[in-house]
Design an enzyme around this catalytic site. Sequence first.
Site, PDB file in Angstrom:
ATOM      1  N   LYS A 130     -18.812  -6.505   7.471  1.00  0.00           N
ATOM      2  CA  LYS A 130     -16.988  -6.773   7.120  1.00  0.00           C
ATOM      3  C   LYS A 130     -16.108  -6.138   8.593  1.00  0.00           C
ATOM      4  O   LYS A 130     -16.567  -4.908   9.012  1.00  0.00           O
ATOM      5  CB  LYS A 130     -16.238  -5.684   6.323  1.00  0.00           C
ATOM      6  CG  LYS A 130     -16.335  -6.762   5.336  1.00  0.00           C
ATOM      7  CD  LYS A 130     -14.659  -5.748   4.502  1.00  0.00           C
ATOM      8  CE  LYS A 130     -14.627  -6.992   2.383  1.00  0.00           C
ATOM      9  NZ  LYS A 130     -13.195  -5.884   2.749  1.00  0.00           N
ATOM     10  N   ARG A 151      -1.876  -6.203  -8.266  1.00  0.00           N
ATOM     11  CA  ARG A 151      -0.565  -6.772  -8.489  1.00  0.00           C
ATOM     12  C   ARG A 151      -0.466  -7.746  -9.715  1.00  0.00           C
ATOM     13  O   ARG A 151       0.670  -8.113 -10.339  1.00  0.00           O
ATOM     14  CB  ARG A 151      -0.986  -7.597  -6.707  1.00  0.00           C
ATOM     15  CG  ARG A 151      -0.395  -6.970  -5.966  1.00  0.00           C
ATOM     16  CD  ARG A 151      -1.120  -7.365  -4.246  1.00  0.00           C
ATOM     17  NE  ARG A 151      -2.651  -7.450  -4.803  1.00  0.00           N
ATOM     18  CZ  ARG A 151      -3.924  -7.302  -3.903  1.00  0.00           C
ATOM     19  NH1 ARG A 151      -3.103  -7.343  -2.645  1.00  0.00           N
ATOM     20  NH2 ARG A 151      -4.943  -7.217  -3.949  1.00  0.00           N
ATOM     21  N   HIS A 210       0.772  -1.368  -0.017  1.00  0.00           N
ATOM     22  CA  HIS A 210      -0.206   0.007   0.086  1.00  0.00           C
ATOM     23  C   HIS A 210       0.784   1.355   0.321  1.00  0.00           C
ATOM     24  O   HIS A 210       0.928   1.929  -0.661  1.00  0.00           O
ATOM     25  CB  HIS A 210      -0.715   0.127   1.258  1.00  0.00           C
ATOM     26  CG  HIS A 210      -1.881  -1.429   0.990  1.00  0.00           C
ATOM     27  ND1 HIS A 210      -1.651  -1.735   2.165  1.00  0.00           N
ATOM     28  CD2 HIS A 210      -2.788  -1.459   0.237  1.00  0.00           C
ATOM     29  CE1 HIS A 210      -3.223  -3.018   2.470  1.00  0.00           C
ATOM     30  NE2 HIS A 210      -3.771  -2.329   1.238  1.00  0.00           N
ATOM     31  N   SER A 234      -3.178  -7.953   2.858  1.00  0.00           N
ATOM     32  CA  SER A 234      -3.155  -7.832   3.673  1.00  0.00           C
ATOM     33  C   SER A 234      -3.684  -9.222   4.696  1.00  0.00           C
ATOM     34  O   SER A 234      -3.447  -9.423   5.981  1.00  0.00           O
ATOM     35  CB  SER A 234      -4.090  -7.125   4.507  1.00  0.00           C
ATOM     36  OG  SER A 234      -4.120  -5.415   3.734  1.00  0.00           O
TER      37      SER A 234
HETATM   38  P1  ADP Z   1      -9.910  -4.240  -0.483  1.00  0.00           P
HETATM   39  O1  ADP Z   1     -10.525  -4.794   0.900  1.00  0.00           O
HETATM   40  O2  ADP Z   1     -10.674  -2.279  -1.271  1.00  0.00           O
HETATM   41  O3  ADP Z   1      -9.084  -5.302  -1.425  1.00  0.00           O
HETATM   42  P2  ADP Z   1      -7.159  -3.356   0.131  1.00  0.00           P
HETATM   43  O4  ADP Z   1      -6.712  -2.373   1.366  1.00  0.00           O
HETATM   44  O5  ADP Z   1      -6.599  -5.393   0.564  1.00  0.00           O
HETATM   45  O6  ADP Z   1      -9.119  -3.274  -0.494  1.00  0.00           O
HETATM   46  O7  ADP Z   1      -6.382  -2.765  -0.971  1.00  0.00           O
HETATM   47  C1  ADP Z   1      -6.453  -1.147  -1.140  1.00  0.00           C
HETATM   48  C2  ADP Z   1      -6.062  -1.001  -3.061  1.00  0.00           C
HETATM   49  O8  ADP Z   1      -4.433  -1.095  -2.710  1.00  0.00           O
HETATM   50  C3  ADP Z   1      -6.761  -2.167  -3.334  1.00  0.00           C
HETATM   51  O9  ADP Z   1      -6.842  -1.840  -4.769  1.00  0.00           O
HETATM   52  C4  ADP Z   1      -5.755  -3.371  -3.762  1.00  0.00           C
HETATM   53  O10 ADP Z   1      -5.679  -4.355  -4.534  1.00  0.00           O
HETATM   54  C5  ADP Z   1      -4.464  -2.507  -3.398  1.00  0.00           C
HETATM   55  N1  ADP Z   1      -2.949  -3.677  -3.191  1.00  0.00           N
HETATM   56  C6  ADP Z   1      -3.128  -4.482  -1.560  1.00  0.00           C
HETATM   57  N2  ADP Z   1      -2.170  -5.248  -1.963  1.00  0.00           N
HETATM   58  C7  ADP Z   1      -0.962  -3.772  -2.033  1.00  0.00           C
HETATM   59  C8  ADP Z   1       0.284  -5.004  -2.774  1.00  0.00           C
HETATM   60  N3  ADP Z   1       0.907  -5.097  -2.069  1.00  0.00           N
HETATM   61  N4  ADP Z   1       0.605  -3.758  -4.029  1.00  0.00           N
HETATM   62  C9  ADP Z   1      -0.102  -3.483  -4.681  1.00  0.00           C
HETATM   63  N5  ADP Z   1      -1.203  -3.094  -4.174  1.00  0.00           N
HETATM   64  C10 ADP Z   1      -1.915  -3.899  -3.485  1.00  0.00           C
END
Ligand code: ADP
Length: 164
Positions: A44, A93, A20, A131
């Site tokens: 959630k 990703r 992130h 995450s």
């Molecule tokens: P969501 O629950 O909306 O998927 P996340 O908190 O998992 O939210 O992720 C928010 C954004 O960050 C999403 O666009 C996700 O694809 C991106 N993201 C999560 N992890 C990574 C990573 N390792 N590299 C790049 N983008 C990421």
Amino acid sequence: MKNRIIAIYPGTFDPVTYGHIDIIERASTLFNKVIVAIANNPAKIPLFTLKERTNMLRLSVEKFDNVEVDSFQGLLVKYAIKKSASVIIRGLRAVSDFEYEFQMSLTNRKIAPEITTIFMMPNEKYTYLNSSLVRELMHLGADVSDFVPDFVIETFKKKLKKFR
Ligand code: ADP
């Protein structure tokens, strides 16, 4: 000011990872302002509370002076319009992210054509990181210091103590 581009980076951030932060850093160089918007979805149940997720993100972005952290409930595009944002940022990703993101971005465009979704790729070392993997590893007691900042590990440890 004309041409001031505000971008929203939405997500659950449960917890924030270096993936992130990589995206936030890239976005901060492209847009005048980036709002990291934590989805506060009552349906959630995240591991970290909204307050914890906000604190961890604030610490993660304090070095970027055009990035702020906020939260929202409900429709993302409605929130984006309220914040005068014209861009939504999502991280991509792998191909596995594509289908869902494609559907979301076209749906959002249908609802609010003035808002454009932009996809950004992190450094390849973060392409497998998410995450839920971090949560699982933390529960199993694995070292996650390559994936998340120290204050995330500290927040998790404090949480564990409370429940023990
Ligand atoms: P969501 O629950 O909306 O998927 P996340 O908190 O998992 O939210 O992720 C928010 C954004 O960050 C999403 O666009 C996700 O694809 C991106 N993201 C999560 N992890 C990574 C990573 N390792 N590299 C790049 N983008 C990421």
